[in-house]
Design a protein around this motif. Sequence first.
Motif, PDB file in Angstrom:
ATOM      1  N   SER A 348       0.866  -1.223   0.128  1.00  0.00           N
ATOM      2  CA  SER A 348      -0.011  -0.009   0.091  1.00  0.00           C
ATOM      3  C   SER A 348       0.941   1.187   0.077  1.00  0.00           C
ATOM      4  CB  SER A 348      -1.150   0.182   1.248  1.00  0.00           C
ATOM      5  OG  SER A 348      -1.932  -1.139   1.299  1.00  0.00           O
ATOM      6  N   LEU A 349       0.461   2.135  -0.897  1.00  0.00           N
ATOM      7  CA  LEU A 349       1.199   3.523  -0.968  1.00  0.00           C
ATOM      8  C   LEU A 349       0.366   4.624   0.100  1.00  0.00           C
ATOM      9  CD1 LEU A 349       3.416   5.301  -2.203  1.00  0.00           C
ATOM     10  CD2 LEU A 349       1.595   5.956  -3.894  1.00  0.00           C
ATOM     11  N   PHE A 350       0.978   4.947   0.911  1.00  0.00           N
ATOM     12  CA  PHE A 350       0.456   5.876   2.029  1.00  0.00           C
ATOM     13  C   PHE A 350       1.024   7.364   1.849  1.00  0.00           C
ATOM     14  CE2 PHE A 350      -1.336   2.286   4.084  1.00  0.00           C
ATOM     15  CZ  PHE A 350      -2.290   2.918   5.034  1.00  0.00           C
ATOM     16  N   LEU A 351       0.153   8.289   1.819  1.00  0.00           N
ATOM     17  CA  LEU A 351       0.443   9.961   1.971  1.00  0.00           C
ATOM     18  C   LEU A 351       0.543  10.161   3.524  1.00  0.00           C
ATOM     19  CD1 LEU A 351       1.040  12.689   0.739  1.00  0.00           C
ATOM     20  CD2 LEU A 351      -1.492  13.106   0.890  1.00  0.00           C
ATOM     21  N   VAL A 352       1.742  10.595   3.980  1.00  0.00           N
ATOM     22  CA  VAL A 352       1.774  10.898   5.438  1.00  0.00           C
ATOM     23  C   VAL A 352       2.265  12.347   5.523  1.00  0.00           C
ATOM     24  CG1 VAL A 352       2.809  10.320   7.718  1.00  0.00           C
ATOM     25  CG2 VAL A 352       2.523   8.633   5.930  1.00  0.00           C
ATOM     26  N   THR A 353       1.349  13.205   6.193  1.00  0.00           N
ATOM     27  CA  THR A 353       1.548  14.644   6.376  1.00  0.00           C
ATOM     28  C   THR A 353       2.280  14.985   7.849  1.00  0.00           C
ATOM     29  OG1 THR A 353      -0.555  15.229   7.805  1.00  0.00           O
ATOM     30  CG2 THR A 353      -0.460  14.866   5.239  1.00  0.00           C
ATOM     31  N   ASN A 354       2.929  15.889   7.797  1.00  0.00           N
ATOM     32  CA  ASN A 354       3.685  16.451   9.010  1.00  0.00           C
ATOM     33  C   ASN A 354       2.747  16.790  10.104  1.00  0.00           C
ATOM     34  OD1 ASN A 354       2.752  18.707   8.123  1.00  0.00           O
ATOM     35  ND2 ASN A 354       4.483  19.546   7.735  1.00  0.00           N
ATOM     36  N   GLN A 355       1.389  16.574   9.881  1.00  0.00           N
ATOM     37  CA  GLN A 355       0.221  16.586  10.961  1.00  0.00           C
ATOM     38  C   GLN A 355      -0.123  15.730  11.438  1.00  0.00           C
ATOM     39  OE1 GLN A 355      -0.460  19.875  11.961  1.00  0.00           O
ATOM     40  NE2 GLN A 355       1.137  20.323  10.365  1.00  0.00           N
ATOM     41  N   GLY A 356       0.430  14.398  10.862  1.00  0.00           N
ATOM     42  CA  GLY A 356       0.051  13.124  11.611  1.00  0.00           C
ATOM     43  C   GLY A 356      -0.976  12.303  10.639  1.00  0.00           C
ATOM     44  N   GLN A 357      -1.579  12.951   9.443  1.00  0.00           N
ATOM     45  CA  GLN A 357      -2.796  12.419   8.888  1.00  0.00           C
ATOM     46  C   GLN A 357      -1.879  11.240   7.880  1.00  0.00           C
ATOM     47  OE1 GLN A 357      -4.443  15.749   7.119  1.00  0.00           O
ATOM     48  NE2 GLN A 357      -6.068  15.950   8.337  1.00  0.00           N
ATOM     49  N   GLN A 358      -2.476   9.866   7.952  1.00  0.00           N
ATOM     50  CA  GLN A 358      -1.970   9.193   6.934  1.00  0.00           C
ATOM     51  C   GLN A 358      -3.233   8.405   6.180  1.00  0.00           C
ATOM     52  OE1 GLN A 358      -0.726   6.070   9.881  1.00  0.00           O
ATOM     53  NE2 GLN A 358       0.893   7.409  10.976  1.00  0.00           N
ATOM     54  N   THR A 359      -3.001   8.567   4.774  1.00  0.00           N
ATOM     55  CA  THR A 359      -4.132   8.227   3.916  1.00  0.00           C
ATOM     56  C   THR A 359      -3.544   7.436   2.803  1.00  0.00           C
ATOM     57  OG1 THR A 359      -4.758  10.645   3.885  1.00  0.00           O
ATOM     58  CG2 THR A 359      -5.554   9.320   2.012  1.00  0.00           C
ATOM     59  N   GLU A 360      -4.358   6.285   2.676  1.00  0.00           N
ATOM     60  CA  GLU A 360      -3.846   4.999   2.036  1.00  0.00           C
ATOM     61  C   GLU A 360      -4.502   5.660   0.466  1.00  0.00           C
ATOM     62  OE1 GLU A 360      -4.336   0.335   1.329  1.00  0.00           O
ATOM     63  OE2 GLU A 360      -5.938   1.315   2.075  1.00  0.00           O
ATOM     64  N   LEU A 361      -3.232   5.612  -0.576  1.00  0.00           N
ATOM     65  CA  LEU A 361      -3.506   6.256  -1.725  1.00  0.00           C
ATOM     66  C   LEU A 361      -3.865   4.970  -2.771  1.00  0.00           C
ATOM     67  CD1 LEU A 361      -0.833   8.900  -2.070  1.00  0.00           C
ATOM     68  CD2 LEU A 361      -3.310   9.247  -1.409  1.00  0.00           C
ATOM     69  N   LEU A 362      -3.301   3.895  -2.756  1.00  0.00           N
ATOM     70  CA  LEU A 362      -3.482   2.710  -3.762  1.00  0.00           C
ATOM     71  C   LEU A 362      -3.014   1.715  -2.932  1.00  0.00           C
ATOM     72  CD1 LEU A 362      -0.596   1.898  -5.215  1.00  0.00           C
ATOM     73  CD2 LEU A 362      -1.525   3.889  -6.547  1.00  0.00           C
ATOM     74  N   LYS A 363      -3.376   0.436  -3.423  1.00  0.00           N
ATOM     75  CA  LYS A 363      -2.914  -1.058  -2.934  1.00  0.00           C
ATOM     76  C   LYS A 363      -2.690  -1.744  -4.087  1.00  0.00           C
ATOM     77  CE  LYS A 363      -4.744  -3.352   0.535  1.00  0.00           C
ATOM     78  NZ  LYS A 363      -5.731  -4.170   1.442  1.00  0.00           N
ATOM     79  N   VAL A 364      -1.492  -2.140  -4.463  1.00  0.00           N
ATOM     80  CA  VAL A 364      -1.024  -2.965  -5.745  1.00  0.00           C
ATOM     81  C   VAL A 364      -0.489  -4.518  -5.368  1.00  0.00           C
ATOM     82  CG1 VAL A 364      -0.547  -1.065  -6.723  1.00  0.00           C
ATOM     83  CG2 VAL A 364       1.480  -2.242  -5.478  1.00  0.00           C
ATOM     84  N   THR A 365      -0.822  -5.470  -6.159  1.00  0.00           N
ATOM     85  CA  THR A 365      -0.136  -6.844  -6.286  1.00  0.00           C
ATOM     86  C   THR A 365       1.403  -6.583  -6.637  1.00  0.00           C
ATOM     87  OG1 THR A 365      -0.981  -7.351  -8.091  1.00  0.00           O
ATOM     88  CG2 THR A 365      -2.326  -7.921  -6.163  1.00  0.00           C
TER      89      THR A 365
END
Length: 493
Positions: A348-365
């Motif tokens: 999984s590719l995540f976007l992690v901000t300096n405010q602590g937010q973690q968002t999954e952007l995509l999942k690949v095989t």
Amino acid sequence: MKHRPHPLDRAAISVMVILTFLIGFIIMGGDHTMPIVRDFNWQEKQVGIEDTAFILSFNRTMDWPKVEENLTLTPELSGKLSWSGRRLAYTLTEPIPYGTDFKVQLSQVKEARRSPTARPKVMQPFAGTFRSRDRAYVYIGVNGEESGRLILRNLTQDQKTILTPADLVVTEFKTYPYGDRILFAATAKSIASAGEFNPELYTVTTGLQANPPDLDSSPRKPAGEIEQVLDNQQYQILKFDLALDGSRIVIQRAPKDGAALGQVSLWQIPEGKSLQLLENVQGGDFLIAPDSRSLVIAQGQGLAILPLDSSVNDQPLEFLPKFGMVLSFARDGSAATMIKFNPDFTKSLFLVTNQGQQTELLKVTGSILKATFAPQKKLLYCLLTEVGSSEEYVEIPYFATIDLSTQKETRLLNLPNQRDSSMALAPDGSALLFDQAIEASSETIKASSGNDEPIQTNQGSPVTTSNLWILPLDSSKQQPYSVGSGISPQWLP
């Protein structure tokens, strides 16, 4: 007896009387100087993507709405004006295109009215010039005399320059922030030809002049001047990274002493200082954070953020147990892309901000090879792979963008029959630069025994040749075109 004034006293009194009359005349007659631009901080400078605003300083407070109406940039640059006192700032709202000369002009503008009866004066016309950095990239050559050498291709000047000598085989490189130097790892060709890669660290000049707004212009150095940074006498260099501002290098090394084999350690070389051991720091893959003062490193079951300017007793600034690898950072340090390795063997590719937010952007095989922020941080450009439909396990790479506000993925370009590729986004966001390596067959590798070792890609695959391509992103067609041969291309910043 009457005292007579000394001649010097008489002269001093005469000068004071004259100055008093002059001051009174100026006060009664008013200020006759014209409004002018005293300073333009980008005048005859070379700017890059990190330069986001220029400042005009005046000798008077101006009629700012009229300045906004009459200020012209040729060619146009989208931006917004703000002013304070006698200073005007023009902040860019779009990335500055590289390889362009600009002209700033201002005329027919009056100073601000100082009193109801005063007549504002018209400013002296102003014209200033600046330019953006050349569109240029560096790569490792694969054919003929270029094989294993760093090559600079300047698209703006239509020039190609071989930077490193023929007796060195370059395996990896990083660019300094103004594009005037490159840090690279290279092995002596005599050793590489025997199949052994034991690199040393060097810097080489590119021949480009660094003339940024915040520094005095430095003398232009010719291309190809090499300095050794770190040898390989006692340690093998495994990996290195260069801080965004060029202020330090972090190196991962392993001792050559057989008794100490496996004791991998991290070291740093701050600019102008000697090699320093990072004590009590262990881990795997790492990157220097955009602040150039901290390190993100894989440790155990997560990522640790460690200070680089600290005592040995300092604790990690943060620990992120969910992620196994950091891929990239936004230039301002506001966000990062990280990979999570899932129990079902997906990634999984995540976007992690300096405010602590973690968002999954995509999942690949398949694999997530690269993720780079666009200059305005609205898009993420990715090099991904998908697993082919054949019975043999094959990963096929492709380029995609991810809209960071909607998490929508858009495929840009498929790279069929291509397992090993690299990608670089131009600093102004105008194009993707990538390679397509043609892997060496077993017969080719056998035939090369005793001769030159085949060049290898970042993933360690030997290649016979490799094509370089540019994919324009600022046109509607978005069709790639060939720009020669090479591997591991990187744009100069």
